[in-house]
Write a protein that holds these residues in place. Structure first.
Motif, short mmCIF file in Angstrom:
data_model
loop_
_atom_site.label_atom_id
_atom_site.label_comp_id
_atom_site.label_asym_id
_atom_site.label_seq_id
_atom_site.Cartn_x
_atom_site.Cartn_y
_atom_site.Cartn_z
N GLU A 89 -18.01 21.68 4.87
CA GLU A 89 -18.48 20.60 5.73
C GLU A 89 -19.78 21.01 6.45
OE1 GLU A 89 -15.36 18.81 8.08
OE2 GLU A 89 -16.87 17.94 9.42
N VAL A 92 -22.68 20.92 3.99
CA VAL A 92 -23.16 19.57 3.67
C VAL A 92 -24.02 19.03 4.80
CG1 VAL A 92 -22.44 17.19 3.24
CG2 VAL A 92 -21.29 19.06 2.08
N HIS A 96 -27.92 18.08 4.30
CA HIS A 96 -28.35 16.72 4.63
C HIS A 96 -29.53 16.75 5.61
CE1 HIS A 96 -28.26 12.79 6.70
NE2 HIS A 96 -27.99 12.35 5.49
N LEU B 73 -25.65 12.41 -0.27
CA LEU B 73 -25.37 13.39 0.78
C LEU B 73 -24.82 12.70 2.03
CD1 LEU B 73 -28.25 16.02 0.84
CD2 LEU B 73 -25.79 16.47 0.82
N THR B 74 -25.39 11.53 2.32
CA THR B 74 -24.91 10.76 3.48
C THR B 74 -23.46 10.37 3.26
OG1 THR B 74 -27.15 9.93 3.76
CG2 THR B 74 -25.41 8.75 4.94
N ALA B 76 -21.29 11.92 1.33
CA ALA B 76 -20.47 13.14 1.40
C ALA B 76 -20.20 13.49 2.86
CB ALA B 76 -21.19 14.30 0.70
N LEU B 77 -21.22 13.29 3.68
CA LEU B 77 -21.11 13.57 5.11
C LEU B 77 -20.05 12.67 5.75
CD1 LEU B 77 -22.88 15.65 6.52
CD2 LEU B 77 -24.27 13.79 7.41
N ALA B 80 -16.72 13.86 4.83
CA ALA B 80 -16.38 15.05 5.62
C ALA B 80 -15.86 14.63 6.99
CB ALA B 80 -17.61 15.95 5.77
N GLU B 81 -16.55 13.64 7.59
CA GLU B 81 -16.14 13.17 8.92
C GLU B 81 -14.74 12.58 8.90
OE1 GLU B 81 -19.43 10.73 10.05
OE2 GLU B 81 -20.64 12.51 10.51
N HIS B 83 -12.48 13.56 6.88
CA HIS B 83 -11.62 14.61 6.29
C HIS B 83 -11.05 14.21 4.94
CE1 HIS B 83 -12.13 17.02 9.85
NE2 HIS B 83 -11.92 15.93 10.56
N GLU B 85 -11.24 15.40 1.86
CA GLU B 85 -11.74 16.63 1.24
C GLU B 85 -12.10 16.47 -0.24
OE1 GLU B 85 -12.49 18.43 3.41
OE2 GLU B 85 -11.03 18.38 5.04
N LEU B 88 -15.28 14.62 -0.55
CA LEU B 88 -16.38 15.48 -0.10
C LEU B 88 -16.78 16.45 -1.20
CD1 LEU B 88 -18.24 16.94 1.92
CD2 LEU B 88 -16.24 18.07 2.88
N GLU B 89 -15.78 17.10 -1.79
CA GLU B 89 -16.05 18.08 -2.84
C GLU B 89 -16.73 17.41 -4.04
OE1 GLU B 89 -12.72 20.69 -3.60
OE2 GLU B 89 -13.61 21.25 -5.53
N VAL B 92 -20.36 16.67 -3.20
CA VAL B 92 -21.24 17.84 -3.21
C VAL B 92 -21.59 18.23 -4.65
CG1 VAL B 92 -21.40 20.29 -2.64
CG2 VAL B 92 -20.49 18.69 -0.97
#
Lengths: 161, 161
Positions: A89, A92, A96, B73-74, B76-77, B80-81, B83, B85, B88-89, B92
């Protein structure tokens, strides 16, 4: 010699002198014209070569700035593989921020989507019933960007019916 | 008129004609030289303007290609926020692949680190005792890259003592 003959000879001499002077002037002008033309041709050739180099160098600079982004993405990927979620996290977020900063420095700016729909910078994908002012932007589906004064990509939005 | 006088007059006429012809030639040459010089000046001015534009356009193309990377990327972010996962992975991985492909298309290539240390493309940060051939690369601390035939960044490595 009579005065008349002398006069004729002087006049003739003057004409010959003028002729000589003109010929020299002509020859010098031919030289100058050839030299300027040759300089021009050289400049044109050099310019074509410069353009190639300029484009490569412009891209090289940007590509070089992107290397740390690629590095950190690789590291984030490794964290993902090891299921180190916090590290992933963090990675990333870092990537970004890096990429956003690089692009901002290149002149990239987000297109405003507050308020009224503007066909120059917005693209309406949908119109939906809404309590908002008809024709106003109610949702952004994809951010739009401009680079300097050029619209690189319009913002894709939903507008109020 | 006697023949002699006639001859003199004919000669004089010929000289006047030559003088006139030379003057015309000279005037035309002056015109040509001025025109070529003006064209050259214009070309030079246009070239300076073109260079600016060329650099902007070269960068614009690359910046435009990077927009989807920034988008993902945004996303993915956001994952991440929340959670998420797995998302997110996945994000990325996607972003890494995208960026690597864009840079590869620009001509970016990884520097080989197999085998013997090469000071032209490697930078030795450390020398360590090793069972490997002395002077060979035993670990890569940071990947190196070349763009076309230029080394953009040397590979930072550890070599065997």
């Amino acid at each position: 010699m009579t005065d008349e003959v002398e006069n004729v000879e002087t006049e003739e001499q003057a004409e010959v002198d003028e002729l000589e002077a003109l010929k020299r002037e002509r020859d010098e002008l031919v030289d100058t014209a050839q030299r300027v033309q040759a300089e021009f041709d050289n400049f044109r050739r050099r310019t074509a070569r410069d353009r190639q180099e300029l484009v490569s160098l412009a891209n090289e600079r940007l590509v070089k700035e992107l290397l740390p982004v690629l590095d950190d993405l690789t590291r984030a990927l490794q964290a993902a593989e090891k299921h180190e979620e916090a590290k992933l996290e963090e990675g990333v977020k870092l990537v970004h921020r890096q990429l956003a900063q690089i692009l901002e420095k290149e002149g990239l700016a987000e297109i405003e989507t507050e308020g009224v729909f503007d066909p120059h910078v917005h693209e309406a994908l949908l119109a939906q019933p809404s309590e908002a002012e008809p024709g106003s932007v109610i949702e952004v589906l994809q951010k739009g960007y401009r680079l300097g004064d050029r619209v690189l990509r319009p913002a894709r939005v939903i507008v109020a019916e």
